[in-house]
Enzyme design. Sequence first.
Site, PDB file in Angstrom:
ATOM      1  N   MET A   1     -42.491  10.520 -21.120  1.00 20.31           N
ATOM      2  CA  MET A   1     -40.921  10.921 -20.758  1.00 20.31           C
ATOM      3  C   MET A   1     -40.842  11.188 -19.229  1.00 20.31           C
ATOM      4  O   MET A   1     -39.947  11.490 -18.982  1.00 20.31           O
ATOM      5  CB  MET A   1     -40.088  11.647 -21.555  1.00 20.31           C
ATOM      6  CG  MET A   1     -40.474  11.394 -23.132  1.00 20.31           C
ATOM      7  SD  MET A   1     -39.114  12.436 -24.112  1.00 20.31           S
ATOM      8  CE  MET A   1     -39.775  14.081 -23.484  1.00 20.31           C
ATOM      9  N   ARG A   2     -41.875  10.932 -18.410  1.00 22.24           N
ATOM     10  CA  ARG A   2     -41.751  11.190 -17.119  1.00 22.24           C
ATOM     11  C   ARG A   2     -41.620  12.588 -16.803  1.00 22.24           C
ATOM     12  O   ARG A   2     -40.985  13.058 -15.778  1.00 22.24           O
ATOM     13  CB  ARG A   2     -40.561  10.409 -16.297  1.00 22.24           C
ATOM     14  CG  ARG A   2     -40.761   8.943 -16.353  1.00 22.24           C
ATOM     15  CD  ARG A   2     -41.936   8.286 -15.550  1.00 22.24           C
ATOM     16  NE  ARG A   2     -42.070   7.051 -15.431  1.00 22.24           N
ATOM     17  CZ  ARG A   2     -42.719   6.148 -16.262  1.00 22.24           C
ATOM     18  NH1 ARG A   2     -43.261   6.550 -17.390  1.00 22.24           N
ATOM     19  NH2 ARG A   2     -42.612   4.913 -15.899  1.00 22.24           N
ATOM     20  N   PHE A   3     -42.034  13.369 -17.820  1.00 21.40           N
ATOM     21  CA  PHE A   3     -41.677  14.985 -17.550  1.00 21.40           C
ATOM     22  C   PHE A   3     -43.322  15.465 -17.261  1.00 21.40           C
ATOM     23  O   PHE A   3     -43.976  16.401 -18.084  1.00 21.40           O
ATOM     24  CB  PHE A   3     -41.415  15.732 -19.201  1.00 21.40           C
ATOM     25  CG  PHE A   3     -40.470  16.469 -18.975  1.00 21.40           C
ATOM     26  CD1 PHE A   3     -39.245  16.602 -18.055  1.00 21.40           C
ATOM     27  CD2 PHE A   3     -40.523  17.938 -19.678  1.00 21.40           C
ATOM     28  CE1 PHE A   3     -38.064  17.395 -18.262  1.00 21.40           C
ATOM     29  CE2 PHE A   3     -39.478  18.702 -19.576  1.00 21.40           C
ATOM     30  CZ  PHE A   3     -38.308  18.581 -18.898  1.00 21.40           C
TER      31      PHE A   3
END
Length: 212
Positions: free
Chosen positions: A190-192
């Site tokens: 999640m691009r986290f």
Amino acid sequence: MESLSRHTDYGTVPFDESIAMPNPLDQFAQWLKQAEDDEVFEPNAMVTSTIDPDGAVSSRTVLLKGLDETGFEFVTNYTSRKGKALLNNPSISLLFPWYGLKRQVIVYGEAKPTVKEVSDLYWNRRPKGAQLASAASDQSAPIASREDLDKQLAELEAQFPDDTVVPRPEHWGGFRVIPHAIEFWQGRSMRFHDRIRYDISDGQWNISRLQP
């Protein structure tokens, strides 16, 4: 554009403060070894960004040639664009983009020319063909054609046949990058992403987490 809208999940491999080594150079050496073991293409390739005398930023890929507990080393022509930039302003950034591992490392520091003995060591390690190519090229300077460039190389090949030593040009040598900050980036779902940054203060490395 469909190719630019594709979303790749970067996985669940973590990197956090609990497993980060106290010294970022040791941590970097570990990640570099993992990149080598995973057969990442040119694992020691780094995007090197400098500031030109007119204030413009320029970037290019060079190869890391030396690493120890205090810094990074690479070689270049001191009269090239990056050479002139660093002799005028030693500020530098190095980016190691290990895309296959969903990792990158960014180094912020200052670059200083190495002593002549270190430059000689790197020069003597180079294959003779690479020595001749480095000596034949006025790096970053314009030239009319590839034929003219090949001619310069041919002239040096004739001057230094197989049984002769190619001397190191005075304008060719090493730079040593002393870091003041190093960021380790681990891709996550999640691009986290995980971003762990080391900053040095009074000779001690301090570790902090940056938001993705």
